[in-house]
Design a protein around this motif. Sequence first.
Motif, PDB file in Angstrom:
ATOM      1  N   VAL A 114       0.844  -1.200   0.000  1.00 23.79           N
ATOM      2  CA  VAL A 114       0.000   0.000   0.000  1.00 23.79           C
ATOM      3  C   VAL A 114       0.880   1.252   0.000  1.00 23.79           C
ATOM      4  O   VAL A 114       0.640   2.190  -0.760  1.00 23.79           O
ATOM      5  N   VAL A 115       1.915   1.260   0.824  1.00 23.31           N
ATOM      6  CA  VAL A 115       2.849   2.388   0.869  1.00 23.31           C
ATOM      7  C   VAL A 115       3.533   2.534  -0.486  1.00 23.31           C
ATOM      8  O   VAL A 115       3.651   3.641  -1.026  1.00 23.31           O
ATOM      9  N   ALA A 116       3.990   1.420  -1.042  1.00 22.21           N
ATOM     10  CA  ALA A 116       4.704   1.461  -2.315  1.00 22.21           C
ATOM     11  C   ALA A 116       3.803   1.948  -3.447  1.00 22.21           C
ATOM     12  O   ALA A 116       4.214   2.791  -4.252  1.00 22.21           O
ATOM     13  N   LEU A 117       2.586   1.440  -3.523  1.00 21.39           N
ATOM     14  CA  LEU A 117       1.670   1.843  -4.599  1.00 21.39           C
ATOM     15  C   LEU A 117       1.285   3.315  -4.489  1.00 21.39           C
ATOM     16  O   LEU A 117       1.312   4.048  -5.475  1.00 21.39           O
ATOM     17  N   MET A 128      -2.028  12.788  -2.098  1.00 22.82           N
ATOM     18  CA  MET A 128      -1.633  11.393  -1.887  1.00 22.82           C
ATOM     19  C   MET A 128      -1.447  11.091  -0.403  1.00 22.82           C
ATOM     20  O   MET A 128      -1.714   9.975   0.042  1.00 22.82           O
ATOM     21  N   SER A 129      -0.997  12.074   0.372  1.00 20.72           N
ATOM     22  CA  SER A 129      -0.873  11.871   1.820  1.00 20.72           C
ATOM     23  C   SER A 129      -2.238  11.661   2.459  1.00 20.72           C
ATOM     24  O   SER A 129      -2.388  10.836   3.363  1.00 20.72           O
ATOM     25  N   GLY A 136      -4.150   4.390   6.598  1.00 20.61           N
ATOM     26  CA  GLY A 136      -3.319   4.306   7.789  1.00 20.61           C
ATOM     27  C   GLY A 136      -1.827   4.396   7.521  1.00 20.61           C
ATOM     28  O   GLY A 136      -1.021   4.025   8.370  1.00 20.61           O
ATOM     29  N   VAL A 137      -1.447   4.886   6.333  1.00 19.15           N
ATOM     30  CA  VAL A 137      -0.035   4.984   5.969  1.00 19.15           C
ATOM     31  C   VAL A 137       0.309   6.383   5.457  1.00 19.15           C
ATOM     32  O   VAL A 137       1.229   6.549   4.654  1.00 19.15           O
ATOM     33  N   GLY A 138      -0.400   7.383   5.927  1.00 18.22           N
ATOM     34  CA  GLY A 138      -0.229   8.747   5.434  1.00 18.22           C
ATOM     35  C   GLY A 138       1.174   9.295   5.591  1.00 18.22           C
ATOM     36  O   GLY A 138       1.712   9.928   4.682  1.00 18.22           O
ATOM     37  N   ALA A 139       1.805   9.043   6.743  1.00 20.11           N
ATOM     38  CA  ALA A 139       3.141   9.597   6.985  1.00 20.11           C
ATOM     39  C   ALA A 139       4.169   8.983   6.041  1.00 20.11           C
ATOM     40  O   ALA A 139       5.022   9.686   5.494  1.00 20.11           O
ATOM     41  N   ALA A 140       4.090   7.677   5.815  1.00 25.61           N
ATOM     42  CA  ALA A 140       5.040   7.018   4.917  1.00 25.61           C
ATOM     43  C   ALA A 140       4.852   7.494   3.480  1.00 25.61           C
ATOM     44  O   ALA A 140       5.830   7.771   2.770  1.00 25.61           O
ATOM     45  N   VAL A 141       3.616   7.622   3.062  1.00 25.21           N
ATOM     46  CA  VAL A 141       3.333   8.113   1.708  1.00 25.21           C
ATOM     47  C   VAL A 141       3.804   9.558   1.567  1.00 25.21           C
ATOM     48  O   VAL A 141       4.408   9.928   0.557  1.00 25.21           O
ATOM     49  N   VAL A 147      10.186  13.344  -0.810  1.00 24.01           N
ATOM     50  CA  VAL A 147      11.482  13.096  -1.462  1.00 24.01           C
ATOM     51  C   VAL A 147      11.339  13.269  -2.973  1.00 24.01           C
ATOM     52  O   VAL A 147      12.154  13.929  -3.620  1.00 24.01           O
ATOM     53  N   ARG A 148      10.274  12.704  -3.541  1.00 28.37           N
ATOM     54  CA  ARG A 148      10.052  12.821  -4.982  1.00 28.37           C
ATOM     55  C   ARG A 148       9.872  14.272  -5.383  1.00 28.37           C
ATOM     56  O   ARG A 148      10.503  14.759  -6.319  1.00 28.37           O
TER      57      ARG A 148
END
Length: 171
Positions: A114-117, A128-129, A136-141, A147-148
């Motif tokens: 999910v984070v990767a996609l 996207m965040s 449940g992965v907002g910070a990682a996204v 970075v991008r």
Amino acid sequence: MPPLATLCLYLLAGTTLGLLALLSGIPAAPLAGALLGAGLVSMSGKVELADWPSGTRTALEIGIGTVIGTGLTRASLDQLQALWRPALLITLTLVLTGVVVGLWSSRLLGIDPVVALLGAAPGGISGMSLVGAEFGVGAAVAALHAVRLITVLLVLPLVVRLLTPFGLNGQ
């Protein structure tokens, strides 16, 4: 620390670095700076996670959608009539590439699919965040998109400057 004080500390950190980022001159600098400021406070481990009041996320999503929507003008619609084919081709290519890169990154690097996609998906850091937060992965996204975004904002203008003297600007 009382929840309101914790929230104020996050807001202060985000606001401070968001305003300082304005000095960099890169697009979306306040957003990236605020993300970095609040992220540093959170990652320090010395402050509890902020407990945002109920409805805050919805209000922010409405605000972000409104800001984006106000940028769509009649001229945008007129341009889209001429540019719908490239818009469709670019969109499909970016989405398919994002899916392939996301799945490949997940397998190769062992990160959550999910984070990767969502991290490989085309789109802005804020949108996207928010989608990531729903999973449940907002910070990682947000970290992947930050970075991008920063890399693209720093590298692409240099690439354009290097390539346009050779006639790639259509003149």
